[in-house]
Every structure is written in C-alpha cells, then in structure tokens.
Enzyme design. Structure first.
Site, short mmCIF file in Angstrom:
data_model
loop_
_atom_site.label_atom_id
_atom_site.label_comp_id
_atom_site.label_asym_id
_atom_site.label_seq_id
_atom_site.Cartn_x
_atom_site.Cartn_y
_atom_site.Cartn_z
N ASP A 98 -7.14 3.13 3.11
CA ASP A 98 -6.62 1.86 3.63
C ASP A 98 -7.73 0.80 3.63
OD1 ASP A 98 -4.26 3.19 4.12
OD2 ASP A 98 -4.79 3.68 6.19
N GLU A 144 -0.76 9.53 -5.96
CA GLU A 144 0.35 8.58 -5.91
C GLU A 144 0.62 7.94 -7.27
OE1 GLU A 144 -1.46 6.49 -2.76
OE2 GLU A 144 -1.19 8.24 -1.47
N GLU A 149 0.86 -1.18 0.00
CA GLU A 149 0.00 0.00 0.00
C GLU A 149 0.90 1.24 0.00
OE1 GLU A 149 -3.00 -0.01 -0.57
OE2 GLU A 149 -3.56 2.02 -0.07
#
Ligand code: ADP
Length: 491
Positions: free
Chosen positions: A470, A312, A281
């Site tokens: 998450d 990201e 992750e």
C-alpha cells in the site's frame, strides 16, 4: 546496472518529491478500513494448533484448498499452504465464529489500523499532505480511533441532511460493529512438521483472514454521493476495497448493483475536477466473477491508474482471457520478468489505463500510456520515492513523518533486483524495446506505450510485512500527482 548510482537516484528522487508534495491540495481515499489483530506465529503456537487436529484431516483439507474459512480446519489448511510456499494469501470468512475461535485458541499480539484505505489515509497524513479525506462506509467508533489524530484527516459526516468534513472520531456512525481481520505473520526458516510432512518456511510472509460481516456493503451514503462537492478540491483519489463486493446479498441485490454504484461514484468524483486522477489498488480477489467485474466494469475506461503485485497481475490476466501470459507470470523462472512486463502492458491496453504500477520484491515496473504530462524521469522519481517509503515501512514497521521516511534511504538497493533487471535488459535490448543506455536509466520508449523499470530497496530482516504494498502504490501515485501539480504551477 550500478548499485551506487541507483542509491543516489533514490536519494535525489526522495528530495525532489519532498519538494513537490506541498503542491498537493487534497486526496480522497475510500473505501476499506478495518481493525487488524496481529499475531506473529512461532513454533510453539504452531505445535499447539496442529495438535488440535489429525494430520490426515489437515492434509485432506490442504488438497481441497478451501477458498473461504467456514471452520477452523479450513484456516489451518490455508495457513499450512501459505507457509509451505512462503506466499501471502488473503482468505475471507463470513462467520463471526472464526474470530472467536482464533481469539480462544491463538490470541493476538496487538491490534492496529488495517485495510488499504485506512492504511493509506494515515500514511498520507504522516507524509504531511494538507488534506486527506477518508471515506469508510462502515466507520464504527472503535475503528475511528485508529485514524491518525490530525487536523488534516477528515471524513464526511451527514448532519441534518448536510455533509460536513470532520475528523473520523467526530464522524463515525454510532452503534455499528467493527470489522476485525486476523493477520498471521510467520518468519523464514520456521520448521513446520505435520504428520509425516516437514518443511522449512522459505520466506517471511503472512496469511490474512479477512472478516466479511453480512452487513458489509461497498457503497456511498446517498447524501454524501449527492453532495460530493462538499469534499472541496481534491487532486486525486485512491480507491480500494472492491474485493468486498459479493455476488449476491440476502436482500436480493447483486454485485451488479454495487458495481454500478461504484462506477457512479467514480464518475461523480471526476466531474468535480477534470484534472483529477483516480488510482485503484487491487488485492487478491478469490471470486472470478467479481474479479472480472471489477476489472472490466469498474476499472476499465473509468480510472487512470492501477497498482498491484505479481500474483494479482497473473490473476487479472487470467480472467481477462490471457491464460498463457498469466501462467508465465506465476511460473516466474527465466521469463518471469518478461511476462510481468508484457502483462503490465496488456493490462494497460485492455483496461484503457494511463498507468499500471506493478511492485515485486527487488524491482517495480510501471507501464505508461503515451501522452502522460510527466516525463519518464519524473515517473521514475515517483517510483524511487515509493521504494524508499517501502524500505522505511519494512525497517521500522511504520512511517510517522516524512523526515522519518528518510531512514529508508540508508537501505541498499536490492542486488537480486538488479540482477533480475540485468537479465531483463538482454530481452529488451534484443527486441529493440530500448537501447542499453536507456535501460540503464530505467526507461523503455515503446510505440504504443512507455515504461519505467527500477530496482528497489529491500530490507533483509523486515520488522513487518503488512502495508508495504500500500505504501508503494500510494506513495508513487501521490508523488506523481504532486509532480504534476508542481509542473502545472510552472515550478
Ligand atoms: P501488502 O499489501 O501487504 O503490502 P503486497 O503483496 O501488495 O502486500 O506488497 C508487498 C510488496 O512489498 C512487495 O511487492 C515488495 O515490493 C515490498 N516488500 C516486501 N518485503 C519487503 C522488504 N523486506 N523490503 C522492501 N520491500 C518489501
């Protein structure tokens, strides 16, 4: 695309994954956990902070765009930037003074478990997984108290040279300090006025000041590494926290040492079970050398799955030499989603992955290498399950049980997400990536890869925004693992 149909697909996917989850034997989660000190900023808090400095010096710092918090002004500049753009950001601080200053000048509302590995370990236990083995190299006594009080949650503990699995409260390292991060949340429409500059915050979001104490090392204790088989059977591993690796350490070691150790740990994990899948992750990594090393040396060729958000994706593409694509992802606009899809596929290829899962507000894209044991429908179920978890997390601020996660099913699928996907459909069909019918199902069958694209549920007034990413990545990954195990069991 039909909203009601996607709502029904979410519902079916949730119950189908719920049935598969008991097939999982265990999941390993490492490395980062910390204590989050949370403060929701209101206009008064902001006014108080802004009063402490001259508007001109704040403006100057904003232009300098500090990448690290060395003094309070760095913090204020990054907060203003984050609020102005409504963009989440994570900025490191290496000095304990930042923590003291924030405590003295702002204070926090409450504290809770933070860090991807800590959050994910607790979530998986709450979802009812039989065994979740967490590993945090800097597990302090205080930190251990933030782990779910469940017999399913275990942590390796070295005793007399041997490794045992115990609850974190019986496995912590005595006498070590805790890592405390600050999370500064703000709401849409907050009025900000600094000198002559005034703006309205465009979106709910937050700034994270992450503490990086000097003693922090992303490493596995020697005995635990050597006796990794003491974890027992695990079906998958979720690894995160690599952003903590520094270029150089005071003791003369460098990032290369920690990258090499990380790779060795991954290879050792894989040697325990040939079917084991590893998910990494990602989160924002400011340092380009570290970002590149994580992607090219730790992820590429060693792990199976990568989870990340839009920013990201752009950052990853940038260090991998795809500047143009990276800018197209950041610019968003009309071609943003096309760029994002191409970016996910590029990462899949460059990093030799089995799966790249990108989550955005309103839809998720999962690029898949050919030959995966699951069908696109099963992958789609995994993503939709994750979307319901995200909705519950946004709605309630927590997920305590799998049954409670059903609350997310009542949240409607994002209309904006559906609209974005309608535009993307024109691109995909135009390029013959899929037929209009396949797109309605969310499937793209490529020559070298496949992909699943789904609209997701979005809570209009979320209770909290931390930890949703998450929940999405971990939720989809364990759902996929569970579906694989169910399939192998012939069910
Ligand atoms: P974090 O790591 O704090 O969770 P990320 O940027 O990694 O932050 O993930 C945020 C993701 O959470 C977004 O990509 C989006 O998919 C999801 N999300 C954010 N806000 C909401 C909301 N209100 N409702 C549902 N999902 C949300």
């Amino acid at each position: 695309m039909d909203l009601a149909e996607w709502d029904q697909r979410h519902r079916d996917a949730f119950y189908s994954v719920k049935e598969a989850l008991p097939y999982l034997e265990g999941v390993f989660v490492a490395y980062n956990s910390n204590i989050d000190a949370i403060k929701h900023l209101n206009e008064e808090d902001l006014a108080k902070l802004l009063e402490l400095f001259e508007a001109a010096e704040i403006q100057e710092k904003i232009s300098a765009y500090p990448r690290e918090i060395k003094e309070p002004l760095d913090f204020l500049a990054r907060l203003m930037i984050s609020m102005r753009d409504g963009k989440a950001a994570e900025v490191p601080t290496y000095t304990a003074e930042t923590h003291e200053w924030l405590k003295g000048h702002l204070g926090f509302d409450y504290a809770r478990m933070g860090g991807q590995a800590g959050i994910i370990a607790n979530l998986l236990v709450h979802l009812g997984l039989k065994k979740v083995v967490a590993y945090v190299p800097w597990l302090s006594e205080e930190q251990a108290g933030y782990f779910a009080p469940s017999e399913s949650l275990l942590h390796p503990k070295v005793e007399g040279g041997k490794v045992f699995l115990k609850h974190p409260l019986e496995a912590y390292k005595p006498g070590i300090d805790s890592k405390v991060n600050w999370i500064l949340e703000y709401s849409k429409d907050l009025d900000v006025s600094c000198g002559g500059n005034t703006f309205k915050v465009p979106r709910d979001n937050r700034l994270i000041i992450s503490s990086r104490p000097k003693w922090l090392r992303l490493d596995m204790d020697k005995e635990i590494y050597e006796q990794l088989d003491s974890l027992g059977h695990v079906d998958g591993a979720i690894l995160s926290g690599y952003q903590m690796i520094k270029e150089e350490y005071e003791d003369g070691t460098t990032y290369e040492d920690y990258v090499a150790k990380s790779v060795r740990a991954i290879e050792k994990l894989k040697s325990l079970n040939p079917e084991l899948r590893i998910h990494v992750e990602l989160t924002s990594i400011q340092n380009r050398v570290i970002r590149k090393a994580i992607l090219e040396e730790i992820v590429a060729g060693h792990v199976h799955s990568l989870g990340l958000d839009t920013v990201e994706v752009a950052n990853a593409l940038n260090v991998l030499g795809h500047e143009e694509l990276s800018y197209a992802v950041i610019r968003k606009g009309e071609n943003g989603i096309m760029a994002l899809y191409q970016g996910a596929v590029q990462l899949l290829e460059d990093l030799a992955l089995e799966r790249v899962h990108v989550h955005c507000l309103g839809f998720y894209i999962c690029a898949l290498a050919k030959g995966h044991p699951l069908t696109l429908k099963e992958h789609r179920d995994s993503l939709l399950f994750a979307s319901s978890l995200a909705a519950t997390q946004a709605l309630e601020g927590k997920i305590e049980t799998l049954d409670e996660a059903e609350a997310g099913l009542e949240v409607p699928v994002s209309e904006k997400g559906l609209e974005d996907l309608e535009n993307f459909k024109l691109y995909c069909v135009g390029r013959k990536l899929c037929s209009p019918d396949e797109f309605e199902y969310g499937y793209i069958y490529g020559v070298k890869h496949d992909a699943v694209i789904v609209p997701s549920k979005v809570v209009s007034k979320p209770r909290a925004t931390v930890g949703i990413g998450d929940a999405i990545s971990a939720g989809a990954f364990v759902a996929m693992l569970a579906k694989m195990k169910q399939k192998w069991a012939g069910k």
